[in-house]
Design an enzyme around this catalytic site. Structure first.
Site, PDB file in Angstrom:
ATOM      1  N   SER A 252       0.817  -1.223   0.000  1.00  0.00           N
ATOM      2  CA  SER A 252       0.000   0.000   0.000  1.00  0.00           C
ATOM      3  C   SER A 252       0.849   1.271   0.000  1.00  0.00           C
ATOM      4  CB  SER A 252      -0.910   0.012   1.233  1.00  0.00           C
ATOM      5  OG  SER A 252      -1.544   1.270   1.318  1.00  0.00           O
ATOM      6  N   THR A 304      -9.148  -1.640   2.795  1.00  0.00           N
ATOM      7  CA  THR A 304      -8.952  -2.175   1.447  1.00  0.00           C
ATOM      8  C   THR A 304      -9.289  -3.656   1.419  1.00  0.00           C
ATOM      9  OG1 THR A 304      -7.448  -2.226  -0.441  1.00  0.00           O
ATOM     10  CG2 THR A 304      -6.435  -2.588   1.699  1.00  0.00           C
ATOM     11  N   LYS A 308     -13.657  -4.283   2.579  1.00  0.00           N
ATOM     12  CA  LYS A 308     -14.524  -3.131   2.279  1.00  0.00           C
ATOM     13  C   LYS A 308     -15.994  -3.401   2.585  1.00  0.00           C
ATOM     14  CE  LYS A 308     -11.685  -0.692  -1.077  1.00  0.00           C
ATOM     15  NZ  LYS A 308     -11.661   0.051  -2.326  1.00  0.00           N
ATOM     16  N   ASN A 329     -14.487   2.366   2.315  1.00  0.00           N
ATOM     17  CA  ASN A 329     -13.021   2.409   2.238  1.00  0.00           C
ATOM     18  C   ASN A 329     -12.425   3.348   3.280  1.00  0.00           C
ATOM     19  OD1 ASN A 329     -13.414   4.998   1.142  1.00  0.00           O
ATOM     20  ND2 ASN A 329     -11.630   4.800  -0.175  1.00  0.00           N
ATOM     21  N   GLY A 367     -14.082  -3.761 -17.692  1.00  0.00           N
ATOM     22  CA  GLY A 367     -14.019  -4.508 -16.437  1.00  0.00           C
ATOM     23  C   GLY A 367     -15.284  -4.297 -15.631  1.00  0.00           C
ATOM     24  N   LEU A 452      -7.206   3.458 -14.604  1.00  0.00           N
ATOM     25  CA  LEU A 452      -7.140   3.518 -13.132  1.00  0.00           C
ATOM     26  C   LEU A 452      -5.823   2.970 -12.584  1.00  0.00           C
ATOM     27  CD1 LEU A 452     -10.676   2.602 -11.758  1.00  0.00           C
ATOM     28  CD2 LEU A 452      -9.852   4.720 -12.750  1.00  0.00           C
ATOM     29  N   GLY A 475      -3.968   6.664 -13.223  1.00  0.00           N
ATOM     30  CA  GLY A 475      -4.633   6.311 -11.967  1.00  0.00           C
ATOM     31  C   GLY A 475      -4.094   7.005 -10.730  1.00  0.00           C
TER      32      GLY A 475
HETATM   33  P1  NAP Z   1     -11.285  -6.361  -9.408  1.00  0.00           P
HETATM   34  O1  NAP Z   1     -12.398  -6.106  -8.460  1.00  0.00           O
HETATM   35  O2  NAP Z   1     -10.504  -7.626  -9.295  1.00  0.00           O
HETATM   36  O3  NAP Z   1     -11.887  -6.280 -10.895  1.00  0.00           O
HETATM   37  C1  NAP Z   1     -11.089  -6.495 -12.023  1.00  0.00           C
HETATM   38  C2  NAP Z   1     -11.970  -6.590 -13.249  1.00  0.00           C
HETATM   39  O4  NAP Z   1     -11.095  -6.745 -14.362  1.00  0.00           O
HETATM   40  C3  NAP Z   1     -12.899  -7.811 -13.246  1.00  0.00           C
HETATM   41  O5  NAP Z   1     -14.061  -7.498 -13.932  1.00  0.00           O
HETATM   42  C4  NAP Z   1     -12.079  -8.836 -14.021  1.00  0.00           C
HETATM   43  O6  NAP Z   1     -12.859  -9.783 -14.681  1.00  0.00           O
HETATM   44  C5  NAP Z   1     -11.424  -7.962 -15.047  1.00  0.00           C
HETATM   45  N1  NAP Z   1     -10.201  -8.571 -15.567  1.00  0.00           N
HETATM   46  C6  NAP Z   1      -9.139  -9.011 -14.871  1.00  0.00           C
HETATM   47  N2  NAP Z   1      -8.197  -9.493 -15.683  1.00  0.00           N
HETATM   48  C7  NAP Z   1      -8.703  -9.388 -16.942  1.00  0.00           C
HETATM   49  C8  NAP Z   1      -8.207  -9.736 -18.210  1.00  0.00           C
HETATM   50  N3  NAP Z   1      -7.005 -10.285 -18.368  1.00  0.00           N
HETATM   51  N4  NAP Z   1      -8.998  -9.478 -19.288  1.00  0.00           N
HETATM   52  C9  NAP Z   1     -10.204  -8.924 -19.134  1.00  0.00           C
HETATM   53  N5  NAP Z   1     -10.734  -8.561 -17.941  1.00  0.00           N
HETATM   54  C10 NAP Z   1      -9.979  -8.792 -16.866  1.00  0.00           C
HETATM   55  O7  NAP Z   1     -10.198  -5.204  -9.355  1.00  0.00           O
HETATM   56  P2  NAP Z   1     -10.466  -3.641  -9.037  1.00  0.00           P
HETATM   57  O8  NAP Z   1     -10.317  -3.420  -7.576  1.00  0.00           O
HETATM   58  O9  NAP Z   1     -11.680  -3.213  -9.714  1.00  0.00           O
HETATM   59  O10 NAP Z   1      -9.169  -3.009  -9.705  1.00  0.00           O
HETATM   60  C11 NAP Z   1      -9.000  -2.996 -11.106  1.00  0.00           C
HETATM   61  C12 NAP Z   1      -7.809  -2.126 -11.468  1.00  0.00           C
HETATM   62  O11 NAP Z   1      -8.011  -0.797 -11.038  1.00  0.00           O
HETATM   63  C13 NAP Z   1      -6.510  -2.582 -10.792  1.00  0.00           C
HETATM   64  O12 NAP Z   1      -5.500  -2.592 -11.741  1.00  0.00           O
HETATM   65  C14 NAP Z   1      -6.202  -1.550  -9.765  1.00  0.00           C
HETATM   66  O13 NAP Z   1      -4.823  -1.283  -9.670  1.00  0.00           O
HETATM   67  C15 NAP Z   1      -6.901  -0.319 -10.314  1.00  0.00           C
HETATM   68  N6  NAP Z   1      -7.385   0.530  -9.215  1.00  0.00           N
HETATM   69  C16 NAP Z   1      -6.824   1.756  -9.090  1.00  0.00           C
HETATM   70  C17 NAP Z   1      -7.229   2.598  -8.070  1.00  0.00           C
HETATM   71  C18 NAP Z   1      -6.612   3.952  -7.946  1.00  0.00           C
HETATM   72  O14 NAP Z   1      -6.694   4.550  -6.866  1.00  0.00           O
HETATM   73  N7  NAP Z   1      -6.039   4.482  -8.998  1.00  0.00           N
HETATM   74  C19 NAP Z   1      -8.218   2.178  -7.173  1.00  0.00           C
HETATM   75  C20 NAP Z   1      -8.785   0.908  -7.324  1.00  0.00           C
HETATM   76  C21 NAP Z   1      -8.348   0.083  -8.364  1.00  0.00           C
HETATM   77  P3  NAP Z   1     -13.275 -11.163 -13.987  1.00  0.00           P
HETATM   78  O15 NAP Z   1     -14.325 -10.802 -12.978  1.00  0.00           O
HETATM   79  O16 NAP Z   1     -13.744 -11.985 -15.102  1.00  0.00           O
HETATM   80  O17 NAP Z   1     -12.015 -11.703 -13.323  1.00  0.00           O
END
Ligand code: NAP
Length: 509
Positions: A252, A304, A308, A329, A367, A452, A475
């Site tokens: 983190s 986190t 959550k 969060n 996603g 993001l 992001g």
């Molecule tokens: P999450 O809940 O695991 O959701 C990920 C999504 O992406 C799911 O729908 C997943 O599909 C899909 N996915 C994963 N791998 C894939 C692939 N190879 N091809 C197509 N779809 C794929 O994760 P999250 O918390 O939403 O986070 C997602 C991203 O956002 C991360 O990279 C994270 O670093 C970023 N993020 C950034 C911030 C920020 O503050 N900037 C905050 C939160 C998240 P399935 O359900 O089919 O697995």
């Protein structure tokens, strides 16, 4: 020696050649008060070279107090050493080396076996005991047995298997108050709170590594982070405690952002990573005023994965946005009550709204996980026309239904959107860096691409977007934005974005 007068940071030297070992001692002297020479990391020849140079080194005013340790493997050391090997080592140590050392570490079994004719004066002896399996409930009795020996200081290091083990270490430090000085710590990442707060509790010293990778035990924070990030020597029992609960949390960046704000505002506060397996147990033992065993005033938490949703039943109040998206969060602890909020939406939408007016705009969300949910909620509130693109339509259907958005397969991306927001991990460091969910060609009609992902800063998707002539947003601004909003909720501080941005940037460089 009084327990509370001392606030020492001790750096263990873990190099394996005499040359590197000796130069590390001088490097460590710039950051630490005490340097622990882990002689068990050296071969016989290298050890003899280092020991021969110690008297001259200790006489150098630039060199800090030295602590000699020769640890057997079964107690966390690097060599197979019997009790006899250790007795012989210490008996044969030249008097000038003993004179050059401020402290020596004798394991408890060595202390118990030692005869009255030791060449080592007892006032230099730290009597140590390690348990690499667990933090058991009998630490106070163990301390009493060790304190009854002639050693000057007692050191007890135990494995923290869960965050609540830290409470036993804090209880031990409290028990030793006004008795023989104690060095107490809980190893592993679950024990990090003891490494950060032990000095303020009354531990004689806390260990910090010279750099990442040079740790002598699990969970050791760098000495530089102890001093500059957590400001451990400035903390006291009145310090307000904040932190992030999650599992895992070692990666983190929140401690970097929030501690930078405390430092810049001169606030007597610290923000810690809490590796928590059971959110309910943590809230009971560390947070809720009626039941907590943690002595510090805990004022606020970031929450986190995977907590959550799990924290919600333990809160007194949950704000409507957090309720709607079913994720908290941020927890604010005020007047004995715990309130839950979600700052991810504001954090995600604010930087986007600064670039585009979202009402009526066609947005593609890639996603359908946790962050897509927050984004869809924010887009709905602002009247955007959203389409979700997911690899698994069955899994994504409930999200599309909830926010009445269209749903398409990710590999059918048509390209007819004003804004594209990547909420998948595709392109993330240590995951699929260099890969992009979309090609530059498919983005030719798009005006703005928001990824993001914040590591790397510039993802393959953003590079493709630039090639296609789109405006881009990374992001990092969301990461900082949600933290800025947390700081506002906890302490009413408004202008913290730049402090956090600079802290993150200086960490990356
Ligand atoms: P999450 O809940 O695991 O959701 C990920 C999504 O992406 C799911 O729908 C997943 O599909 C899909 N996915 C994963 N791998 C894939 C692939 N190879 N091809 C197509 N779809 C794929 O994760 P999250 O918390 O939403 O986070 C997602 C991203 O956002 C991360 O990279 C994270 O670093 C970023 N993020 C950034 C911030 C920020 O503050 N900037 C905050 C939160 C998240 P399935 O359900 O089919 O697995």
């Amino acid at each position: 020696m009084n327990n509370t007068d001392n606030r020492f940071i001790c750096i263990p030297i873990t190099e394996s050649t005499s040359e590197a070992f000796l130069s590390a001692i001088l490097e460590a002297s710039q950051q630490a008060d005490i340097i622990e020479l882990r002689l068990d990391y050296l071969s016989v020849a290298d050890r003899s070279t280092v020991l021969s140079k110690l008297p001259a080194l200790a006489a150098d005013p630039a060199c800090k107090d030295l602590l000699l340790t020769f640890r057997p493997r079964q107690q966390g050391g690097h060599q197979d050493l019997s009790l006899e090997d250790r007795q012989t080592f210490w008996r044969l140590l030249p008097p000038e080396v003993i004179a050059a050392s401020r402290f020596v570490d004798f394991e408890f079994d060595l202390v118990e076996s030692w005869d009255a004719h030791s060449p080592v004066p007892w006032e230099k002896v730290i009597c140590s005991w390690h348990n690499f399996e667990e933090t058991a409930n009998d630490l106070l009795a163990q301390y009493d047995r060790m304190a009854a020996t002639p050693a000057a200081i007692v050191k007890i290091a135990t494995m923290a298997n869960r965050i609540t083990d830290c409470l036993k270490t804090f209880e031990l430090i409290e028990h030793a108050k006004d008795k023989k000085p104690v060095i107490a710590l809980a190893m592993s990442f679950a024990g990090v709170a003891t490494r950060i707060l032990s000095l303020a509790s009354g531990s004689f010293l806390t260990f910090g590594s010279l750099r990442k990778g040079a740790e002598s035990a699990a969970g050791q924070v760098t000495a530089s982070d102890l001093t500059n990030l957590y400001r451990v020597t400035q903390l006291n029992r009145e310090s307000e405690i904040f932190g992030i609960i999650g599992f895992p949390v070692a990666h983190s960046r929140s401690p970097i952002m929030h501690n930078a704000v405390f430092s810049s505002y001169g606030r007597n506060a610290a923000y810690l990573p809490f590796e928590v397996q059971d959110a309910g147990e943590f809230i009971r033992d560390f947070v809720r005023p009626e039941t907590k065993k943690f002595a510090w005033p805990l004022r606020g938490l970031s929450v986190t994965i995977p907590h959550k949703l799990a924290v919600i039943p333990y809160l007194d109040y949950v704000d409507s946005t957090a309720k709607t998206i079913g994720a908290v969060n941020t927890i604010v602890v005020e007047n004995g009550k715990l309130s839950g909020f979600n700052t991810d939406i504001v954090g995600a939408m604010k930087p986007l709204e600064e670039l585009v007016e979202l009402s009526g705009v066609r947005v593609a969300v890639l996603g359908a996980g946790g962050s897509a949910r927050a984004i869809c909620h924010g887009l709905n509130q602002r009247g955007a026309e959203t389409t979700i693109f997911a690899r698994d339509l069955i899994k994504a259907a409930p999200l599309a239904e909830e926010f009445t958005t269209k749903l398409e397969r990710l590999d059918n991306f048509s390209g007819d959107f004003d804004v594209v927001i990547n909420c998948t991990p595709i392109g993330m460091r240590h995951h699929s860096e260099g890969q992009s969910p979309l090609t530059a060609k498919s983005l030719l009609k798009t005006k703005l691409v928001y990824d993001l992902i914040y590591t790397p800063n510039e993802t393959a998707l953003l590079l493709n977007a630039k090639t296609a002539g789109c405006q881009t947003l990374g992001g990092m601004s969301m990461l900082i934005g949600q933290a800025v909003e947390q700081m506002r909720l906890w302490l009413g501080l408004e202008t913290t974005f730049e402090v956090m941005r600079k802290a993150l940037e200086s960490r990356e460089s």
